[in-house]
Design a protein around this motif. Structure first.
Motif, PDB file in Angstrom:
ATOM      1  N   HIS A 156       5.451-106.002  21.085  1.00 60.80           N
ATOM      2  CA  HIS A 156       5.542-105.066  22.211  1.00 60.80           C
ATOM      3  C   HIS A 156       7.005-104.752  22.513  1.00 60.80           C
ATOM      4  N   ALA A 183      -3.488-106.339  24.129  1.00 57.05           N
ATOM      5  CA  ALA A 183      -4.005-107.513  23.408  1.00 57.05           C
ATOM      6  C   ALA A 183      -4.054-108.752  24.294  1.00 57.05           C
ATOM      7  N   PHE A 222      -0.125-103.554  21.953  1.00 60.78           N
ATOM      8  CA  PHE A 222       0.202-104.978  21.926  1.00 60.78           C
ATOM      9  C   PHE A 222       0.128-105.589  23.327  1.00 60.78           C
ATOM     10  N   SER A 255       2.569-111.149  20.325  1.00 63.41           N
ATOM     11  CA  SER A 255       2.336-109.849  20.958  1.00 63.41           C
ATOM     12  C   SER A 255       3.544-109.408  21.782  1.00 63.41           C
TER      13      SER A 255
END
Length: 494
Positions: free
Chosen positions: A372, A353, A350, A368
């Protein structure tokens, strides 16, 4: 052998909370270093990024190298209060005073500022070692039960998340409020508050905890034996490498996020997002409620970058706390090693990303961050519980226990990682051409910041996941160690 005083008994909630307050105190300072030291030096103290990188790296390594010495001293401390608790008492006031000095900006000229920053940063690293190393080692002697350590770590790291919330969400608003818009005065005044609160919390830790796992005279060892035991302990080597890698990433991404919001994300899209999710309306409603009863308005910063950064951190921290709640049951079922590695890997994906998000992709950035935060939260209590397990592994294997020395190596790793990661923030800013005096940074600078919070920050985490393949303490090993040490300790009482 060790003598014990109900070593495997359950710790009371009061003792767990009291112990956790010590981490809340330390993290009011540590999280400030983790998130804002590069920003403070470059944007507040107006020190050049390359000089800031040198201060952070060199000063941090000096402090890190002090850890093994502090470990040897703490293991050989003998008082009526125990080995480790006295250090929490002795360092409580100096820690706060030095933190105030480290976040002050005296009028000494460019070179004077650099010298002052170097001296105060080194002093802060040294006092942090003298305080946090015994504090961390204390968790290994409060109880001999690995299950109780999992629970203690969960309490402890909820406190860490509270400190992280205060720093990452509220620090910049506090700085602006307490400084009347002057960041120099604001940082100093905020640190004064943290110093007073931290001293009270450290004293609470001292008075509510008790050391139970106590080495007997027969178990005392020489410094040479302690170091030989350490170097021959493969799980310790893995945990040292893992700690360094984890804190490189935490310092790098944590220190770079403020620049990500200031110089990469679109201010217009960020302002629209804050309005659409109701954040602006919440602040307006709060102020309307306060003024309606004759109180002063809550002076939240009006710029979108500061507000977005604070909300971004809040979302991640809330989900980290949720993740911490899953940590103990997952570790009890599957073992700390496997849960830590899986959760760290998913959290890294994540983080990676962020590489793909455009400056206008505000919603995806926040999604995200929350995901995360959840998966990284699972790992937070496990790191230090695993280090305490390594101390048991050393005693199980060598019939000798050097808790503080072992923890000193981990604090060394923490400081080394923090120093490298924070220096990378300042160094990368210098390399990509960041200029604190520019209102808008060039596109190349913005792109370098994007790479820093995604690809560059992900690399140490991924290496950390790989390193766990060499960690020998699996779930079955945890049970064997706890069982065998329990028998030895019972025999020592007879």
């Amino acid at each position: 052998m060790t003598t014990i005083d109900s070593t495997n008994a359950s710790l009371s909630a009061i003792e767990k909370i009291g112990y956790s307050l010590g981490d809340l105190a330390a993290n009011l300072i540590f999280q400030t270093l983790l998130t804002f030291i590069a920003f403070f030096y470059t944007d507040v103290a107006k020190i050049a990024p390359n000089a800031a990188a040198t201060i952070i790296f060199a000063g941090g390594l000096v402090g890190a190298c002090f850890n093994p010495l502090m470990g040897l001293i703490a293991d050989r401390t003998s008082t009526r209060w125990g080995k480790f608790r006295p250090w929490i008492l002795w360092t409580s006031v100096p820690f706060g005073l030095i933190a105030i000095l480290a976040f002050s900006v005296p009028d000494l000229g460019p070179q004077g500022k650099i010298i002052y920053a170097t001296l105060t940063y080194v002093l802060l690293m040294l006092i942090y070692s003298a305080n946090n190393l015994p504090y961390s080692a204390l968790s290994g002697v409060l109880t001999g039960s690995m299950e109780q350590r999992n629970s203690l770590s969960a309490y402890r790291f909820v406190a860490v998340m509270v400190a992280q919330f205060i720093i990452q969400v509220l620090l910049l608003p506090l700085v602006l409020i307490l400084g009347g818009g002057d960041k120099v005065a604001g940082f100093q005044n905020t640190m004064m508050i943290f110093a007073v609160a931290g001293t009270v919390f450290f004293l609470a830790t001292f008075f509510t905890t008790k050391e139970r796992v106590v080495p007997t005279a027969a178990q005392r060892s020489s410094i040479r034996q302690d170091i030989a035991d350490l170097l021959g302990n493969r799980p310790w080597v893995v945990m040292l490498v893992l700690t360094i890698l984890v804190f490189i990433t935490l310092a790098l991404k944590g220190g770079m996020y403020i620049f990500y919001f200031k110089s990469y994300l679109s201010e217009a899209h960020l302002a629209a997002f804050l309005r659409d999710v109701g954040f602006v309306g919440f602040i307006d409603g709060l102020n309307a409620a306060l003024t309606s009863v004759g109180l002063t308005k809550f002076q939240w910063p009006e710029d979108a970058a500061t507000s977005g950064f604070s909300l971004f951190n809040a979302a991640g921290i809330v989900m980290m706390i949720v993740g911490i709640g899953f940590s103990k049951p997952l570790a009890d079922r599957f073992g700390k090693r496997d849960v830590f590695g899986a959760a760290l890997l998913v959290s890294t994906l994540f983080m990676l990303a962020f590489y793909f998000y455009a400056p206008s992709s505000i919603g995806l950035v926040f999604v995200s961050q929350t995901l995360h935060g959840f998966f990284y939260g699972i790992t937070i209590p496990l790191l230090w519980a695993m280090i305490a397990d390594v101390a048991d592994y050393s005693e199980w294997k060598n019939n000798r226990r050097a808790t503080a020395l072992l923890f000193s190596a981990m604090i060394f790793g923490l400081k080394a990682g923090l120093s490298i990661g924070s220096a990378l923030v300042a160094g990368l800013l210098s390399t990509i051409g960041y200029d604190a005096l520019l209102a808008v940074q060039p596109a190349s600078v913005a792109d370098g910041i994007r790479m820093s919070v995604s690809v560059y920050a992900a690399i140490p985490f991924l290496l950390g996941v790989a390193s766990l393949a060499f960690y020998d303490i699996r779930k079955s090993t945890e049970r064997t160690i706890e069982h065998d040490l329990g028998l030895r300790r019972a025999a020592a009482q007879q």
